[in-house]
Design a protein around this motif. Structure first.
Motif, mmCIF file in Angstrom:
data_model
loop_
_atom_site.group_PDB
_atom_site.id
_atom_site.type_symbol
_atom_site.label_atom_id
_atom_site.label_comp_id
_atom_site.label_asym_id
_atom_site.label_seq_id
_atom_site.Cartn_x
_atom_site.Cartn_y
_atom_site.Cartn_z
ATOM 1 N N ARG A 39 -11.840 3.522 4.981
ATOM 2 C CA ARG A 39 -13.094 4.378 4.805
ATOM 3 C C ARG A 39 -14.275 3.294 4.682
ATOM 4 O O ARG A 39 -15.465 3.545 5.192
ATOM 5 N N ARG A 40 -14.116 2.225 3.943
ATOM 6 C CA ARG A 40 -15.059 1.311 3.871
ATOM 7 C C ARG A 40 -15.563 0.594 5.132
ATOM 8 O O ARG A 40 -16.521 0.281 5.202
ATOM 9 N N LEU A 96 -6.665 6.894 8.885
ATOM 10 C CA LEU A 96 -7.370 7.684 7.841
ATOM 11 C C LEU A 96 -6.440 8.364 6.862
ATOM 12 O O LEU A 96 -6.427 8.214 5.758
ATOM 13 N N ASP A 133 -8.711 2.406 0.201
ATOM 14 C CA ASP A 133 -10.195 2.584 0.829
ATOM 15 C C ASP A 133 -10.696 1.701 1.859
ATOM 16 O O ASP A 133 -11.809 1.845 2.301
ATOM 17 N N TYR A 177 -15.392 2.031 7.983
ATOM 18 C CA TYR A 177 -16.321 3.342 8.813
ATOM 19 C C TYR A 177 -17.618 3.266 8.054
ATOM 20 O O TYR A 177 -18.695 2.997 8.647
ATOM 21 N N ALA A 178 -17.753 3.084 6.830
ATOM 22 C CA ALA A 178 -19.106 2.811 5.905
ATOM 23 C C ALA A 178 -19.799 1.848 6.391
ATOM 24 O O ALA A 178 -21.058 1.787 6.327
#
Length: 104
Positions: free
Chosen positions: A80-81, A34, A77, A83-84
């Protein structure tokens, strides 16, 4: 002769140390993915969802298997994407390993 309580306590210390080491390792790897932008990451989760998330962030899928996808990151990104989209864990790919550079 040690009592049952003393024997239990001796066994609990190594188990507690091992558990702490695992928590630190998993947490450290997760934070590293991260906080820095690694060249490549391995994401654990449903490959079908994770492959689409990688492509959506201009990532390049490198490898996929049962429960994981290795991706060359395309943008800041990407992690994070992933994880989303349902990744359980996303870790940076460390070192070259036996296959040379990540994705080579």
């Amino acid at each position: 002769m040690p009592t049952t309580t003393e024997r239990t306590r001796r066994r609990a210390l190594p188990v507690g140390g091992i558990a702490l080491a695992l928590v630190l390792w998993f947490g450290g790897m997760t934070l590293a993915a991260l906080l820095i932008r690694p060249e490549a990451v391995v994401a654990f989760g449903s490959p079908s969802h994770l492959l689409q998330a990688a492509v959506d962030t201009d990532g390049q899928p490198l490898n996929a298997g049962r429960g994981f996808v290795t991706v060359r990151t395309g943008s800041a990104d990407t992690v994070r994407r992933l994880y989303a989209e349902g990744a359980w864990l996303v870790w940076p790919v460390l070192g070259a390993g036996c296959r040379g550079r990540a994705g080579a």
